[in-house]
Design a protein around this motif. Structure first.
Motif, PDB file in Angstrom:
ATOM      1  N   GLU A  59       0.831  -1.199   0.000  1.00 14.01           N
ATOM      2  CA  GLU A  59       0.000   0.000   0.000  1.00 14.01           C
ATOM      3  C   GLU A  59       0.869   1.254   0.000  1.00 14.01           C
ATOM      4  OE1 GLU A  59      -4.066   1.531   2.170  1.00 14.01           O
ATOM      5  OE2 GLU A  59      -2.740   0.208   3.299  1.00 14.01           O
ATOM      6  N   ARG A 102       2.344   1.768  -3.499  1.00 14.09           N
ATOM      7  CA  ARG A 102       1.343   2.269  -4.454  1.00 14.09           C
ATOM      8  C   ARG A 102       1.050   3.746  -4.202  1.00 14.09           C
ATOM      9  NH1 ARG A 102      -3.839   3.011  -3.772  1.00 14.09           N
ATOM     10  NH2 ARG A 102      -3.957   1.678  -1.949  1.00 14.09           N
ATOM     11  N   TRP A 111      -3.893   9.522   4.479  1.00 23.66           N
ATOM     12  CA  TRP A 111      -3.743   8.063   4.621  1.00 23.66           C
ATOM     13  C   TRP A 111      -2.706   7.757   5.701  1.00 23.66           C
ATOM     14  CZ3 TRP A 111       0.945   5.604   3.533  1.00 23.66           C
ATOM     15  CH2 TRP A 111       0.928   4.221   3.712  1.00 23.66           C
TER      16      TRP A 111
END
Length: 144
Positions: A15, A18, A36
């Motif tokens: 994650e 990405r 995030w």
């Protein structure tokens, strides 16, 4: 380490990779990536910072990349992560900074990585790149 932690770490690495590359290729905003990152646990933030520092090292960042990245990050040039990344050679160890500096460190690291990685995509990988992480736009379009 349990298998669950190992799987969780692997998922976090994927994650992180990405999201950081999406930011570098302007497919995601730095603010979105920061949101995030801010939602991660302390342990996950430390792991993510280690990953992003590794990406920056692999992109062969320079002191000039550091200065350009700090300006892009919207972080004070006197903040600890800014000073660390602008040294020649850059200093790492961002995950060891106090938790209150993790978001600043993330913004600086991702921004500096974006500067260095963009330079590398335009020089070393121009027209002949086999790195899947350098072609996220093409991958996204193929998935549609």
């Amino acid at each position: 380490m349990t298998e669950t932690n190992h799987d969780d770490d692997r998922a976090l690495r994927g994650e992180t990779e990405r999201i950081v590359n999406e930011i570098a290729q302007e497919l995601r905003t730095l603010d979105s990536g920061t949101t995030w990152f801010s939602g991660l646990s302390l342990r996950q933030r430390k792991k993510a910072l280690q990953e992003v520092a590794k990406y920056a090292m692999q992109a062969h960042i320079t002191a000039a990349d550091g200065r350009a990245g700090v300006a892009r990050a919207g972080v004070k040039p006197t903040a600890n992560p800014s000073v660390m990344i602008c040294m020649d050679p850059p200093r790492y160890g961002f995950s060891g900074l106090p938790a209150g500096e993790h978001v600043t460190a993330f913004r600086v690291l991702v921004s500096v990585f974006a500067v260095a990685d963009t330079r590398r995509r335009q020089t070393h990988c121009k027209n002949a790149c086999g790195h899947s992480w350098h072609n996220l736009q093409a991958l996204t379009q193929q998935q549609l």
